[in-house]
Every structure is written in structure tokens, then in C-alpha cells.
Design a protein around this motif. Structure first.
Motif, short mmCIF file in Angstrom:
data_model
loop_
_atom_site.label_atom_id
_atom_site.label_comp_id
_atom_site.label_asym_id
_atom_site.label_seq_id
_atom_site.Cartn_x
_atom_site.Cartn_y
_atom_site.Cartn_z
N MET A 141 0.83 -1.18 0.00
CA MET A 141 0.00 0.00 0.00
C MET A 141 0.88 1.25 0.00
SD MET A 141 -3.03 1.00 -0.06
CE MET A 141 -4.36 1.90 0.55
N ALA A 142 1.93 1.24 0.82
CA ALA A 142 2.81 2.39 0.90
C ALA A 142 3.49 2.67 -0.43
CB ALA A 142 3.85 2.19 1.99
N LYS A 143 3.83 1.62 -1.14
CA LYS A 143 4.50 1.80 -2.43
C LYS A 143 3.56 2.44 -3.45
CE LYS A 143 7.80 -1.98 -1.98
NZ LYS A 143 8.21 -3.28 -2.49
N SER A 144 2.29 2.08 -3.41
CA SER A 144 1.34 2.63 -4.38
C SER A 144 1.02 4.10 -4.10
CB SER A 144 0.06 1.81 -4.40
OG SER A 144 -0.61 1.94 -3.17
N LEU A 145 1.17 4.57 -2.87
CA LEU A 145 0.87 5.95 -2.51
C LEU A 145 2.09 6.87 -2.59
CD1 LEU A 145 -1.40 5.37 0.62
CD2 LEU A 145 -2.14 5.86 -1.70
N ARG A 146 3.29 6.30 -2.72
CA ARG A 146 4.53 7.08 -2.67
C ARG A 146 4.67 7.97 -3.91
NH1 ARG A 146 9.46 3.72 -1.08
NH2 ARG A 146 8.25 3.80 0.78
N ILE A 147 5.02 9.25 -3.66
CA ILE A 147 5.30 10.17 -4.77
C ILE A 147 6.72 10.70 -4.69
CG2 ILE A 147 2.91 10.87 -5.13
CD1 ILE A 147 3.55 13.41 -3.52
N GLY A 148 7.39 10.42 -3.62
CA GLY A 148 8.76 10.89 -3.43
C GLY A 148 9.28 10.32 -2.13
N ARG A 149 10.48 10.77 -1.74
CA ARG A 149 11.08 10.29 -0.49
C ARG A 149 10.28 10.81 0.69
NH1 ARG A 149 15.56 11.59 3.11
NH2 ARG A 149 16.43 9.62 3.79
N ASN A 150 9.71 9.92 1.50
CA ASN A 150 8.88 10.24 2.65
C ASN A 150 7.69 11.14 2.30
OD1 ASN A 150 10.43 8.71 4.41
ND2 ASN A 150 11.81 10.41 4.84
N GLN A 151 7.19 11.04 1.09
CA GLN A 151 6.01 11.79 0.66
C GLN A 151 5.01 10.82 0.05
OE1 GLN A 151 7.47 14.72 -2.07
NE2 GLN A 151 7.89 16.21 -0.44
N TYR A 152 3.76 10.97 0.48
CA TYR A 152 2.71 10.08 0.01
C TYR A 152 1.51 10.92 -0.38
CZ TYR A 152 5.65 6.63 2.27
OH TYR A 152 6.71 5.86 2.62
N ALA A 153 0.76 10.44 -1.36
CA ALA A 153 -0.42 11.18 -1.82
C ALA A 153 -1.48 10.21 -2.31
CB ALA A 153 -0.04 12.14 -2.93
N VAL A 154 -2.73 10.66 -2.22
CA VAL A 154 -3.87 9.90 -2.73
C VAL A 154 -4.41 10.69 -3.90
CG1 VAL A 154 -6.18 9.06 -2.22
CG2 VAL A 154 -4.44 8.98 -0.46
N THR A 155 -4.65 10.02 -5.04
CA THR A 155 -5.19 10.66 -6.23
C THR A 155 -6.63 10.21 -6.41
OG1 THR A 155 -2.98 10.59 -7.21
CG2 THR A 155 -4.82 11.06 -8.68
#
Length: 129
Positions: free
Chosen positions: A1-15
Motif C-alpha cells: 500500500m505504501a508503495k502505491s501511494l509514494r510520490i517521493g522520499r517520505n512523501q505520500y499522496a492519494v489521487t
């Protein structure tokens, strides 16, 4: 799940994309350790609640412990609490109603005799000297 939300180093986003609209990206502002399984730390969940704020007595509690009639001032004998539903119910015509309005209280600690007189409608103007 964390891999699918990752957009950068220690940054996560939901689209999120709705039909007929542009896709919106919402950045998650939280700890990354919560995204890893079995690593949530609740810091001692069995601590006792802070009950210090309940140690002081209320005004009614202090009046009851004093065992003193608030109308005539008699200090010995039983006391009872006269209670009304709302301060708005008081019209302010009698002396005891005016006293309760002035104090902004719905309760009055009275001796048995004063309480009986109050309910009979015979409570006289201030007995207390």
C-alpha cells in the motif's frame, strides 16, 4: 500500500478522479511509520485518566456539607435541596425566586420547615438576620 501511494522520499499522496473532472491529488501528512504494518506505538495505552479536575467541590456540594439553610440560616437539623428545571421558569415575584435569579442557580439548600413552607406558598420574606 505504501508503495502505491509514494510520490517521493517520505512523501505520500492519494489521487482521486471523478467522472468528468480532473484528477485531484491530496498529500498525506502523517508519519510514514503508520504505513508500515505492526509498527504503530500507542505509548502506554493503560494509563489512568487525569481525575484531578474532579477533586474540587461544587457550590451545591459545599452548601450541602455546611448543613445550613440558605433561607433562615438554621445550622442544625436536616437540609433538603429545592430544585427547579430552568431559571427561565422563575418569574421573580417572590423573595426566594429573586434570590435564585440573583445567584443564577437552579438549586437552594433549605431546612425541612422552609422547604415545606416554600411548596405550600407560605415562605415569608427573609427570616435570616
Amino acid at each position: 500500500m505504501a508503495k502505491s501511494l509514494r510520490i517521493g522520499r517520505n512523501q505520500y499522496a492519494v489521487t482521486l478522479k471523478k467522472a468528468g473532472q480532473e484528477a485531484k491529488q491530496y498529500e498525506l501528512v502523517c508519519s510514514t511509520r503508520q504505513l508500515k504494518k505492526d509498527e504503530i506505538d500507542y505509548h502506554q495505552p493503560d494509563l489512568l485518566p487525569n481525575t484531578f479536575k474532579y477533586r474540587s467541590r461544587t457550590e451545591l456540594g459545599k452548601s450541602l456539607l455546611a448543613c445550613e439553610c440558605e433561607w433562615c440560616g438554621k445550622k442544625d437539623g436536616k437540609v433538603e435541596v429545592h430544585h427547579i428545571r430552568k431559571l427561565a421558569d422563575l418569574k421573580g415575584k417572590s423573595w426566594w425566586e429573586r434570590q435564585m435569579i440573583e445567584r443564577k442557580r437552579k438549586t437552594m439548600v433549605l431546612c425541612v420547615e422552609c422547604h415545606d413552607e416554600l411548596h405550600a406558598g407560605k415562605l415569608k420574606e427573609r427570616k435570616k438576620s
